[in-house]
Design an enzyme around this catalytic site. Structure first.
Site, short mmCIF file in Angstrom:
data_model
loop_
_atom_site.label_atom_id
_atom_site.label_comp_id
_atom_site.label_asym_id
_atom_site.label_seq_id
_atom_site.Cartn_x
_atom_site.Cartn_y
_atom_site.Cartn_z
N ASP A 183 36.61 32.66 40.82
CA ASP A 183 37.41 31.48 40.53
C ASP A 183 37.01 31.14 39.11
O ASP A 183 35.91 30.63 38.88
CB ASP A 183 37.06 30.33 41.48
CG ASP A 183 37.93 29.12 41.19
OD1 ASP A 183 38.15 28.82 40.01
OD2 ASP A 183 38.40 28.48 42.15
N HIS A 184 37.87 31.46 38.15
CA HIS A 184 37.38 31.42 36.77
C HIS A 184 36.99 30.00 36.33
O HIS A 184 36.23 29.84 35.38
CB HIS A 184 38.37 32.07 35.79
CG HIS A 184 39.54 31.22 35.44
ND1 HIS A 184 40.63 31.09 36.25
CD2 HIS A 184 39.82 30.46 34.34
CE1 HIS A 184 41.51 30.28 35.69
NE2 HIS A 184 41.05 29.88 34.52
N HIS A 227 40.81 26.24 42.21
CA HIS A 227 40.16 25.51 41.11
C HIS A 227 39.89 24.03 41.43
O HIS A 227 38.82 23.51 41.15
CB HIS A 227 41.02 25.57 39.84
CG HIS A 227 41.48 26.95 39.49
ND1 HIS A 227 40.70 28.06 39.68
CD2 HIS A 227 42.63 27.40 38.93
CE1 HIS A 227 41.38 29.14 39.28
NE2 HIS A 227 42.54 28.76 38.81
#
Ligand code: BG6
Length: 518
Positions: free
Chosen positions: A190-191, A253
């Site tokens: 999950d950047h 996010h």
């Protein structure tokens, strides 16, 4: 930072990175630039190699040219000199491969063994699947059948979102990859968790005596998390129309950021302890009981044609590869509750959307107001104190407090103590993917999502998606370039709060200045 990571800070172990989807957008925009930055900063030594894998035929020269262009365009370091570049590029090879053809994987194995020998790599292999999730299972299988997992070192699988479309499909996907890889070998990206300021939330909370004691329902009135984007769906209409804002940003996010804000301090700084605390937050989210409950607490919207900075913008339904009658949301806002002792009764307002006026990710923690019927509160209108964590693209923290207006006998005004990290000269924060790639090589899974986090988040999101499916008329609209549908305002105003300005810009476009309003 996890303890094992601290120990290893100076010595990232040598490994071969396999980038599946080597000719794709993610590789070009994020992965190659990240690998170059790690190399430039000495975090990758000479004992690494990259094999780019994709179906398309690419000669070594073409692949190296692609690599060069990607670094020049997207990396925060520019190529310094040609000697340095040639040395870096010599670590990259390409393999054209059909992922269902096991024979090709046998060839890949030979290529891998040769490159491991060339760079003195001890058999550590990191498989990065920058591919559509439907392919994860097949690639995992072919890796196994092709003997790619029989090296002398570790094997790790790094996968991108979306991890499924709902809980059911995520479970299926998980089963497929778990047939080959153990949970500890799977690194789900999950950047947002790789972003500098998201990681800083933990430090701001747990390293400061004046935040942590106040971090609960006695002192915090509400929390607001905004992920605004100015872009529309760009070339991703096909994917996005199937996904929508809730699945694209909410399930991952937004809920991940919420867990970072709400989690309890872990007993040890080890990945599993931190992730245990995060999953407890997800389990404490109050589930929506009915469609009516969803309607009262979640708002969804889709952008229509509008203007932004004088430019005409199309509506969502006019975008390329989007169904002209699409009911997909490009915006959602929700009021959610974390039903535990710390947060009982505190609303968390979360919102995200495409084609909003500002690209920004911010967390606003609004503290409870001083009593308004005694002392200063009786005489003046006191604004609540705010702690604002700016994640993206500006990085920083500001704290809003009330103070006496200089020289004035009678006025109190809010002022901001503003620390802008991204404005400081010499600060060049690493990109999220640099940090995440480095962590994966070091075996630090703290900032990757564990299966129980993913599945719990899906269960929460599925309830909302189901309600929307059953009530298609719940979709509101908003003109592109504005702050989303009216319903999002109602959601918060009914509780006596308002959305605080993000990135210096309020909904009515009043510019918020340090120290007050213009
Ligand atoms: C991705 C979403 O995960 O995050 C995109 O799929 C979105 O739709 C992007 O644009 C936003 O990321 P960032 O880092 O630019 O805020």
């Amino acid at each position: 930072m996890a303890e094992n990571q601290m120990m290893n800070e100076m010595q990232t172990p040598g490994a071969v990175f396999f980038i599946f989807g080597a000719t794709g957008d993610l590789a070009r925009r994020k992965l190659y630039p990240a690998i170059y930055s790690l190399y430039r900063e000495g975090k990758l030594k000479e004992d690494f190699a990259v094999i780019g894998v994709a179906r398309r035929q690419r000669s070594p020269e073409e692949f190296h040219n692609d690599l060069y262009d990607s670094v020049q365009e997207f990396c925060r370091y520019k190529v310094a000199d040609s000697g340095d570049w040639d040395r870096f590029a010599s670590h990259f090879e390409y393999k054209s491969l059909d992922i269902n053809n096991v024979e090709g994987f046998h060839e890949l194995r030979q290529q891998t063994e040769a490159i491991e020998t060339k760079f003195g790599i001890q058999g550590n292999r990191l498989f990065y699947l920058a591919l559509a999730p439907e392919l994860f299972g097949n690639v995992s299988n072919s890796l196994k059948e092709g003997g790619m997992l029989e090296g002398n070192g570790w094997n790790r699988l790094v996968i991108e979102k979306p991890f499924g479309y709902d809980l059911e499909s995520a479970e299926r996907l998980n089963q497929e990859i778990r047939e080959v890889f153990a949970e500890e070998e799977i690194y789900r990206i999950d950047h947002y968790l790789g972003k500098e300021m998201v990681q800083n939330i933990e430090v701001i909370r747990f390293a400061n005596a004046f935040f942590e004691p106040l971090w609960n329902n006695k002192y915090i009135a509400n929390v607001q998390i905004t992920l605004g984007e100015t872009v529309g769906v760009e070339e991703r209409g096909e994917y996005y129309d199937h996904s929508g804002a809730l699945r694209d940003m909410g399930q991952n996010h937004m809920l991940q950021m919420l867990t970072m804000i709400a989690m309890e301090p872990p007993s040890r700084l080890l990945p599993e302890d931190i992730r245990d605390e995060k999953v407890k937050v997800l389990r404490s989210l109050r589930p929506f009981a009915s469609n009516e409950d969803v309607k009262q607490n979640v708002v969804r919207g889709q952008y229509t044609a509008g203007t932004y900075r004088g430019k005409e913008l199309p509506g969502y339904r006019q975008e390329d590869k989007v169904n002209p009658e699409s009911n997909t949301e490009t915006y959602f806002a929700a009021r959610v509750f974390v039903d535990n002792f710390r947060w009982a009764g505190v609303p968390f307002y979360i919102r995200t959307g495409k084609r909003l006026p500002v690209k920004t990710t911010e967390v606003v923690v609004e503290f409870r107001s001083m009593p308004n019927n005694v002392y200063l509160g009786k005489k003046y209108k006191l604004e609540p104190n705010l702690l604002v964590i700016r994640v993206n693209p500006m990085e920083g923290i500001y704290v809003k407090i009330n103070a006496k207006k200089p020289g004035s006998e009678t006025e109190i005004e809010p002022l901001a103590m503003d620390f802008c990290q991204s404005c400081m000269v010499g600060i060049n924060s690493p990109e999220a993917y640099e940090r995440l790639l480095q962590d994966a090589v070091e075996g630090d899974s703290t900032y990757f999502t564990r299966w129980d986090e993913v599945s719990t988040a899906w269960a929460f999101i599925d309830r909302i998606a189901k309600a929307w499916e059953e009530t298609p008329d719940s979709l509101e609209t908003y003109p592109a370039g504005t702050w989303g549908p009216e319903g999002a305002k109602r959601l918060i105003v009914q509780d006596g709060f308002k959305w605080w300005p993000v990135n210096g810009q309020e909904e009515d476009n009043v510019v918020w200045k340090v120290g007050g309003r213009e």
